[in-house]
Motif scaffolding. Sequence first.
Motif, PDB file in Angstrom:
ATOM      1  N   GLU A 160      -1.817   2.574  11.483  1.00 60.52           N
ATOM      2  CA  GLU A 160      -1.035   2.468  10.251  1.00 60.52           C
ATOM      3  C   GLU A 160      -0.730   3.845   9.691  1.00 60.52           C
ATOM      4  OE1 GLU A 160      -2.188  -1.661   8.024  1.00 60.52           O
ATOM      5  OE2 GLU A 160      -3.649  -0.047   7.913  1.00 60.52           O
ATOM      6  N   PHE A 161      -1.646   4.782   9.835  1.00 60.27           N
ATOM      7  CA  PHE A 161      -1.392   6.131   9.333  1.00 60.27           C
ATOM      8  C   PHE A 161      -0.263   6.793  10.109  1.00 60.27           C
ATOM      9  CE2 PHE A 161      -2.585  10.768   9.127  1.00 60.27           C
ATOM     10  CZ  PHE A 161      -2.169  10.947   7.820  1.00 60.27           C
ATOM     11  N   GLU A 162      -0.189   6.539  11.392  1.00 57.57           N
ATOM     12  CA  GLU A 162       0.934   7.056  12.170  1.00 57.57           C
ATOM     13  C   GLU A 162       2.249   6.486  11.657  1.00 57.57           C
ATOM     14  OE1 GLU A 162      -0.454   7.986  16.607  1.00 57.57           O
ATOM     15  OE2 GLU A 162      -0.990   5.938  16.020  1.00 57.57           O
ATOM     16  N   ASP A 211      -9.112   4.924   6.945  1.00 57.06           N
ATOM     17  CA  ASP A 211     -10.344   4.136   6.872  1.00 57.06           C
ATOM     18  C   ASP A 211     -10.745   3.678   8.265  1.00 57.06           C
ATOM     19  OD1 ASP A 211     -12.467   2.736   5.782  1.00 57.06           O
ATOM     20  OD2 ASP A 211     -11.264   0.970   5.304  1.00 57.06           O
ATOM     21  N   VAL A 212     -11.559   4.499   8.935  1.00 54.18           N
ATOM     22  CA  VAL A 212     -12.019   4.162  10.283  1.00 54.18           C
ATOM     23  C   VAL A 212     -13.542   4.236  10.313  1.00 54.18           C
ATOM     24  CG1 VAL A 212      -9.914   4.955  11.431  1.00 54.18           C
ATOM     25  CG2 VAL A 212     -11.795   6.564  11.049  1.00 54.18           C
ATOM     26  N   ALA A 213     -14.117   3.565  11.298  1.00 55.77           N
ATOM     27  CA  ALA A 213     -15.585   3.545  11.401  1.00 55.77           C
ATOM     28  C   ALA A 213     -16.135   4.874  11.904  1.00 55.77           C
ATOM     29  CB  ALA A 213     -16.027   2.413  12.323  1.00 55.77           C
ATOM     30  N   ARG A 222       0.826  -1.204   0.000  1.00 58.01           N
ATOM     31  CA  ARG A 222       0.000   0.000   0.000  1.00 58.01           C
ATOM     32  C   ARG A 222       0.865   1.261   0.000  1.00 58.01           C
ATOM     33  NH1 ARG A 222      -3.364  -0.649   5.074  1.00 58.01           N
ATOM     34  NH2 ARG A 222      -2.098  -2.513   5.441  1.00 58.01           N
ATOM     35  N   PHE A 223       1.901   1.257   0.795  1.00 55.43           N
ATOM     36  CA  PHE A 223       2.788   2.430   0.828  1.00 55.43           C
ATOM     37  C   PHE A 223       3.407   2.646  -0.552  1.00 55.43           C
ATOM     38  CE2 PHE A 223       6.782   4.651   1.437  1.00 55.43           C
ATOM     39  CZ  PHE A 223       6.412   5.684   2.281  1.00 55.43           C
TER      40      PHE A 223
END
Length: 381
Positions: free
Chosen positions: A95-97, A119-121, A80-81
């Motif tokens: 993962e964003f951190e 992508d979070v709820a 993904r990166f």
Amino acid sequence: MNQTIRKITKMTYGLNDISLVPARVSRVEHRSDCNVYNFDNMLPLFTAPMNSVINEYNYEVFLANRINTIIPRGVDYDKRFELSNKTFVAFGLAEFEQFIKDFSAIFDTTEDTRYVCIDVANGHMRKLIDLCTSAKEQFGGRLLLMTGNIANPDTYTDYALAGIDFIRVGIGGGSVCTTSANGGVHYGMASLIRRVSEVKWSVQQSIKEAEQLRISCPYKSIPFIIADGGFDNYDKIIKALALGADYVMIGKIFAQCEEACGEIKTLQAVCIDGITDRYPELPSNVNWEFDDNELVYKTKYRFYYGMSTKRAQVENRNSKLKTAEGIEITVPILYNLPQWCENFIDYLRSMMSYTDSLTLEEFQNANYVIISPAEYLTYYK
């Protein structure tokens, strides 16, 4: 002790509750005069970042059909990166951190722009907004940032203050999402899109006035609105755009395309003398074929599931499984992607011609009415 004044808002409406109203007079003589593409020559569509829709192997097929893509969290982080300079990729908050650290390490040695969807709820989290604010201050325009989902229209202003570029609106409306059904949080999609678009207009006006007066403005961006959840037909997508959405995010419809990722299976039942051997999980859409005096009942299908299901949590390598807020179903394979896109473009152009809209921006100001339960039966034949 903090006290909050609780507000009871007006009734909200879903996309099934409304219909579009034609303009009194339309300038459009030919549907082909209507431009259904955005500034980047892409359709106003995003693939949902779902493991049963898209991955690193098929995303270019969607891009070739002018559909914006998001690689889901089920794909390996390093991959993904790597792809984040070519397409949007989804990351969880932790993962964003890690992405921030990794991008910082190469920031001075590359001129890449990175495309990230957190992508979070629950897109209302203070930690999420603060992290986005910090990342945008650090990377500026070289990080295009999407996040959500939100179901409070006023949260749009917090995203604009943070400098976020895209906001996903809608909670619980997806066909495999059970957040609303089990938890109760919800906001009718039609009302939500319209209300968020009004807040967006207010932000735009504030920025414009600040520029004219040459004073500072707290808003750092005008986030694009992505309507997300519950789109099962062309008309709902078109109505979402007419209500003010800049994009619509699609999961199930694309999962039913030949080109989606995930194994395609075939189920078969044989009918002899009027008795059919039926499989309980057999989807409803089928093709009948004759074979040696037997009526053979066949269909192709794919497993489709929400990203908070236990299955998706395992695929996303979650360290601890949580209570699922989604379900797994089977969906029939009904069409190929170019075929679906051709139909969508034709329908969208037709509705734009009815509403006197030559561009998508003009179409966002279309009028609508609420339809009664009786008229609903006329609409949905």
